[in-house]
Design a protein around this motif. Structure first.
Motif, PDB file in Angstrom:
ATOM      1  N   ASP A  21      -2.845  10.709 -28.583  1.00  0.00           N
ATOM      2  CA  ASP A  21      -2.203   9.698 -27.734  1.00  0.00           C
ATOM      3  C   ASP A  21      -3.291   9.005 -26.915  1.00  0.00           C
ATOM      4  OD1 ASP A  21      -0.493   8.150 -26.268  1.00  0.00           O
ATOM      5  OD2 ASP A  21       0.274   9.788 -25.036  1.00  0.00           O
ATOM      6  N   HIS A  22      -3.840   7.932 -27.457  1.00  0.00           N
ATOM      7  CA  HIS A  22      -4.928   7.208 -26.797  1.00  0.00           C
ATOM      8  C   HIS A  22      -4.559   5.733 -26.704  1.00  0.00           C
ATOM      9  CE1 HIS A  22      -8.913   5.471 -26.107  1.00  0.00           C
ATOM     10  NE2 HIS A  22      -9.310   6.677 -25.747  1.00  0.00           N
ATOM     11  N   GLU A  23      -4.951   5.100 -25.625  1.00  0.00           N
ATOM     12  CA  GLU A  23      -4.577   3.698 -25.391  1.00  0.00           C
ATOM     13  C   GLU A  23      -5.156   2.744 -26.439  1.00  0.00           C
ATOM     14  OE1 GLU A  23      -8.144   2.684 -22.161  1.00  0.00           O
ATOM     15  OE2 GLU A  23      -6.106   3.071 -21.454  1.00  0.00           O
ATOM     16  N   ALA A  24      -6.199   3.166 -27.154  1.00  0.00           N
ATOM     17  CA  ALA A  24      -6.794   2.299 -28.176  1.00  0.00           C
ATOM     18  C   ALA A  24      -5.772   1.930 -29.258  1.00  0.00           C
ATOM     19  CB  ALA A  24      -8.000   2.982 -28.819  1.00  0.00           C
ATOM     20  N   TYR A  25      -4.765   2.794 -29.431  1.00  0.00           N
ATOM     21  CA  TYR A  25      -3.750   2.541 -30.458  1.00  0.00           C
ATOM     22  C   TYR A  25      -2.670   1.575 -29.977  1.00  0.00           C
ATOM     23  CZ  TYR A  25      -5.897   6.514 -32.784  1.00  0.00           C
ATOM     24  OH  TYR A  25      -6.805   7.351 -33.384  1.00  0.00           O
ATOM     25  N   ASP A  26      -2.678   1.216 -28.701  1.00  0.00           N
ATOM     26  CA  ASP A  26      -1.642   0.347 -28.131  1.00  0.00           C
ATOM     27  C   ASP A  26      -2.095  -1.100 -27.994  1.00  0.00           C
ATOM     28  OD1 ASP A  26       0.065   2.567 -27.787  1.00  0.00           O
ATOM     29  OD2 ASP A  26      -0.956   3.073 -25.909  1.00  0.00           O
ATOM     30  N   ILE A  27      -3.393  -1.343 -28.126  1.00  0.00           N
ATOM     31  CA  ILE A  27      -3.928  -2.695 -27.924  1.00  0.00           C
ATOM     32  C   ILE A  27      -3.630  -3.562 -29.139  1.00  0.00           C
ATOM     33  CG2 ILE A  27      -6.023  -4.036 -27.504  1.00  0.00           C
ATOM     34  CD1 ILE A  27      -7.216  -1.423 -26.285  1.00  0.00           C
ATOM     35  N   GLY A  60       6.753 -14.209 -37.001  1.00  0.00           N
ATOM     36  CA  GLY A  60       6.084 -13.943 -35.720  1.00  0.00           C
ATOM     37  C   GLY A  60       4.588 -14.080 -35.861  1.00  0.00           C
ATOM     38  N   LYS A  61       3.895 -13.967 -34.720  1.00  0.00           N
ATOM     39  CA  LYS A  61       2.448 -14.179 -34.747  1.00  0.00           C
ATOM     40  C   LYS A  61       1.718 -12.927 -35.233  1.00  0.00           C
ATOM     41  CE  LYS A  61       1.564 -13.050 -29.887  1.00  0.00           C
ATOM     42  NZ  LYS A  61       0.881 -13.487 -28.647  1.00  0.00           N
ATOM     43  N   ILE A  62       0.536 -13.158 -35.785  1.00  0.00           N
ATOM     44  CA  ILE A  62      -0.297 -12.076 -36.304  1.00  0.00           C
ATOM     45  C   ILE A  62      -0.954 -11.341 -35.130  1.00  0.00           C
ATOM     46  CG2 ILE A  62      -2.335 -11.537 -37.677  1.00  0.00           C
ATOM     47  CD1 ILE A  62      -1.718 -14.221 -39.193  1.00  0.00           C
ATOM     48  N   GLU A  63      -0.746 -10.022 -35.085  1.00  0.00           N
ATOM     49  CA  GLU A  63      -1.439  -9.186 -34.111  1.00  0.00           C
ATOM     50  C   GLU A  63      -1.815  -7.884 -34.819  1.00  0.00           C
ATOM     51  OE1 GLU A  63       0.119  -9.911 -29.693  1.00  0.00           O
ATOM     52  OE2 GLU A  63       1.684  -9.159 -31.017  1.00  0.00           O
ATOM     53  N   TRP A  64      -3.077  -7.514 -34.701  1.00  0.00           N
ATOM     54  CA  TRP A  64      -3.575  -6.299 -35.362  1.00  0.00           C
ATOM     55  C   TRP A  64      -3.603  -5.146 -34.375  1.00  0.00           C
ATOM     56  CZ3 TRP A  64      -3.680  -6.663 -40.392  1.00  0.00           C
ATOM     57  CH2 TRP A  64      -3.960  -7.891 -41.008  1.00  0.00           C
ATOM     58  N   GLN A  65      -3.053  -4.007 -34.820  1.00  0.00           N
ATOM     59  CA  GLN A  65      -2.997  -2.811 -33.981  1.00  0.00           C
ATOM     60  C   GLN A  65      -3.642  -1.659 -34.750  1.00  0.00           C
ATOM     61  OE1 GLN A  65       1.013  -2.034 -32.730  1.00  0.00           O
ATOM     62  NE2 GLN A  65       0.417  -0.644 -31.120  1.00  0.00           N
ATOM     63  N   LEU A  66      -4.489  -0.910 -34.080  1.00  0.00           N
ATOM     64  CA  LEU A  66      -5.159   0.224 -34.717  1.00  0.00           C
ATOM     65  C   LEU A  66      -4.132   1.265 -35.150  1.00  0.00           C
ATOM     66  CD1 LEU A  66      -7.860   1.611 -35.459  1.00  0.00           C
ATOM     67  CD2 LEU A  66      -7.854   2.617 -33.168  1.00  0.00           C
ATOM     68  N   VAL A  86       1.369  -6.158 -36.577  1.00  0.00           N
ATOM     69  CA  VAL A  86       2.586  -5.764 -35.867  1.00  0.00           C
ATOM     70  C   VAL A  86       3.807  -6.503 -36.420  1.00  0.00           C
ATOM     71  CG1 VAL A  86       3.721  -5.805 -33.610  1.00  0.00           C
ATOM     72  CG2 VAL A  86       1.307  -5.197 -33.783  1.00  0.00           C
ATOM     73  N   ALA A  87       3.620  -7.735 -36.848  1.00  0.00           N
ATOM     74  CA  ALA A  87       4.755  -8.564 -37.267  1.00  0.00           C
ATOM     75  C   ALA A  87       5.231  -8.248 -38.684  1.00  0.00           C
ATOM     76  CB  ALA A  87       4.399 -10.038 -37.151  1.00  0.00           C
ATOM     77  N   CYS A  88       4.302  -8.091 -39.643  1.00  0.00           N
ATOM     78  CA  CYS A  88       4.722  -7.979 -41.049  1.00  0.00           C
ATOM     79  C   CYS A  88       4.386  -6.623 -41.676  1.00  0.00           C
ATOM     80  CB  CYS A  88       4.108  -9.100 -41.879  1.00  0.00           C
ATOM     81  SG  CYS A  88       2.351  -8.895 -42.208  1.00  0.00           S
TER      82      CYS A  88
END
Ligand SMILES: [Zn+2]
Length: 78
Positions: free
Chosen positions: A14-20, A64-70, A37-39
């Motif tokens: 559980d690390h914040e790096a995975y939430d950005i 929706g817009k493209i957002e990359w999440q670790l 996150v979107a597709c």
């Protein structure tokens, strides 16, 4: 969805790096697998490389817009 066979080689953390959420064209701060996150599209990328920009990953209207999440961090030995 990311897949694996041998779960003993993955560690839940559980690390914040995975939430950005990172925008297309941003520098990947960590090596590993990132998920849109979107597709739900996934990519593997090295630390410091550029996350795919808008013109490398098109969404249909309304997705929706493209957002990359670790999703999975690739940990290197020092
Ligand atoms: Zn996407």
């Amino acid at each position: 969805m990311a897949q694996y066979k041998y779960g003993q080689y993955l560690h839940q953390l559980d690390h914040e790096a995975y939430d950005i959420r990172h925008s297309p064209g941003d520098t990947a701060p960590n090596a590993g697998i990132y998920r849109c996150v979107a597709c739900g599209d996934e990519i593997g990328i090295a630390k410091g490389h550029t996350l795919p920009p808008q013109n490398h990953h098109q969404h249909a209207p309304g997705v929706g817009k493209i957002e990359w999440q670790l999703l999975v961090y690739a940990q290197q030995k020092k």
